[in-house]
Write a protein that holds these residues in place. Structure first.
Motif, short mmCIF file in Angstrom:
data_model
loop_
_atom_site.label_atom_id
_atom_site.label_comp_id
_atom_site.label_asym_id
_atom_site.label_seq_id
_atom_site.Cartn_x
_atom_site.Cartn_y
_atom_site.Cartn_z
N UNK A 1 -8.43 8.12 57.02
CA UNK A 1 -8.55 8.30 58.47
C UNK A 1 -7.60 9.39 58.96
N UNK A 2 -6.40 9.42 58.39
CA UNK A 2 -5.47 10.49 58.74
C UNK A 2 -6.03 11.85 58.31
N UNK A 3 -6.57 11.89 57.10
CA UNK A 3 -7.18 13.12 56.58
C UNK A 3 -8.27 13.62 57.53
N UNK A 4 -9.11 12.70 57.99
CA UNK A 4 -10.22 13.10 58.85
C UNK A 4 -9.74 13.58 60.21
N UNK A 5 -8.51 13.21 60.60
CA UNK A 5 -7.96 13.67 61.87
C UNK A 5 -7.25 15.01 61.79
N UNK A 6 -7.18 15.58 60.60
CA UNK A 6 -6.50 16.86 60.41
C UNK A 6 -7.44 18.04 60.61
N UNK A 7 -6.90 19.11 61.17
CA UNK A 7 -7.68 20.34 61.32
C UNK A 7 -7.84 21.00 59.95
N UNK A 8 -8.88 21.81 59.78
CA UNK A 8 -9.02 22.58 58.53
C UNK A 8 -7.75 23.38 58.25
N UNK A 9 -7.35 23.41 56.99
CA UNK A 9 -6.14 24.12 56.61
C UNK A 9 -4.90 23.26 56.63
N UNK A 10 -5.05 21.97 56.99
CA UNK A 10 -3.90 21.07 57.00
C UNK A 10 -3.50 20.66 55.60
N UNK A 11 -2.29 20.13 55.47
CA UNK A 11 -1.75 19.74 54.17
C UNK A 11 -1.34 18.27 54.18
N UNK A 12 -1.39 17.65 53.00
CA UNK A 12 -0.83 16.32 52.84
C UNK A 12 0.15 16.35 51.68
N UNK A 13 1.37 15.91 51.89
CA UNK A 13 2.42 15.85 50.87
C UNK A 13 2.72 14.37 50.64
N UNK A 14 2.51 13.89 49.42
CA UNK A 14 2.54 12.45 49.16
C UNK A 14 3.23 12.14 47.84
N UNK A 15 4.11 11.15 47.82
CA UNK A 15 4.69 10.67 46.57
C UNK A 15 4.55 9.16 46.50
N UNK A 16 4.54 8.61 45.28
CA UNK A 16 4.25 7.19 45.10
C UNK A 16 4.90 6.68 43.82
N UNK A 17 5.40 5.45 43.87
CA UNK A 17 5.93 4.80 42.66
C UNK A 17 4.76 4.34 41.80
N UNK A 18 4.85 4.58 40.50
CA UNK A 18 3.75 4.27 39.59
C UNK A 18 4.18 3.30 38.50
N UNK A 19 3.17 2.71 37.87
CA UNK A 19 3.44 1.71 36.83
C UNK A 19 3.58 2.32 35.45
N UNK A 20 3.23 3.60 35.31
CA UNK A 20 3.36 4.22 34.00
C UNK A 20 3.77 5.68 34.15
N UNK A 21 4.16 6.27 33.05
CA UNK A 21 4.50 7.69 33.06
C UNK A 21 5.95 8.00 33.32
#
Length: 290
Positions: free
Chosen positions: A176-196
């Motif tokens: 929903x946040x993505x759909x609210x962004x204008x073309x050319x917008x960016x998303x910067x995201x980090x997440x804790x993972x179970x492997x790697x």
């Protein structure tokens, strides 16, 4: 307990705060003994915790500078915590003095500290809201006052989605946040993972117990689960990679410390579509919306 003069009024200093614990990992000054004690318990369980958090912050700064280089000077940081010690507004406004930043957090501790930190900065603001209500965030008066949502915005979801359980469908919130962004917008995201990453299962369980005890349980996810946040986007080079290897600063070691290699990151090209950056407790990346 004597109340420190720098503590915002109305904050209960007997309860640890995730935001202030993170500040403690980074070596910041917006934390108190109750936060340091919780942080020390997490570090006892996994001694490399501060290095991972520092790698996460370093990646965020590189991604913000990348956004400015691509002409994106508006930033919406959701789950922002306390904006100190190399934060988004400092990094963005150093690169472009007219950059505008809105921080969003549902934690009253983070919001109170943020208002104190941002006092006098007319190009940065803070909103008390929850990631799980994306429409309310996008319509908030402070967001619409500071940001022009008809133009590209860099959306940051850094180290926040692992505090949102599957039952609350964080993937739908991101969409929903993505759909609210204008073309050319960016998303910067980090997440804790179970492997790697370097964290052993028992170490992970101990760290999770620390956060559960303070009322903020961690929801570590598999790489495929984190990759789902990129649905509708294509990753740009170098793709989903360990955080230190996502477009490293020439002054940094591109291999990074072993303990940070479990985190991935990615960023899409804003001149074509929105950019998304993902990171595990060891990786980072950026994606592009077609």
């Amino acid at each position: 307990m004597e109340r420190p003069c720098r503590a915002p009024s109305g904050i209960d200093l007997s309860v640890p705060s995730v935001s202030r614990i993170y500040d403690y990992y980074l070596g910041g000054s917006h934390n108190f003994e109750v936060d340091r004690e919780a942080g020390r318990r997490a570090i006892e369980a996994f001694p490399d915790m501060p290095k991972i958090m520092q790698a996460n912050r370093a990646f965020m700064r590189r991604a913000v500078r990348h956004a400015v280089e691509r002409g994106v000077t508006q930033f919406l940081d959701i789950g922002s915590g306390i904006p100190t010690f190399g934060s988004v507004h400092e990094t963005a406004q150093a690169a472009h003095p007219d950059a505008r930043v809105v921080y969003v957090d549902h934690d009253p501790v983070a919001v109170a500290h943020s208002r104190s930190v941002l006092k006098g900065n007319d190009r940065a603001g803070v909103v008390a809201a929850d990631l799980r209500t994306p429409e309310a965030i996008l319509r908030d008066p402070e967001v619409t006052r500071l940001l022009d949502l008809e133009r590209p915005v860099a959306l940051l979801l850094v180290a926040v989605l692992h505090f949102v359980p599957d039952g609350d469908d964080p993937w739908a919130a991101v969409a929903r946040l993505r759909d609210g962004l204008a073309p050319g917008s960016l998303l910067i995201l980090t997440h804790a993972a179970t492997e790697g990453g370097p964290m052993k299962p028992e170490e992970g369980r101990k760290v999770e117990r620390v956060y559960r005890a303070i009322g903020s349980p961690l929801c570590t996810r598999s790489r495929p689960q984190v990759a789902r946040f990129f649905d509708g986007f294509s990753l740009v080079d170098p793709g989903l990679v360990p955080m230190p290897t996502w477009r490293p600063d020439p002054r940094e070691d591109p291999e990074g410390d072993p303990e940070t290699r479990g985190t991935a990151a990615a960023v899409p090209d804003p001149h074509a579509d929105p950019v998304f950056t993902a990171g595990f407790a060891g990786v980072a990346g950026v994606g592009r919306k077609p």
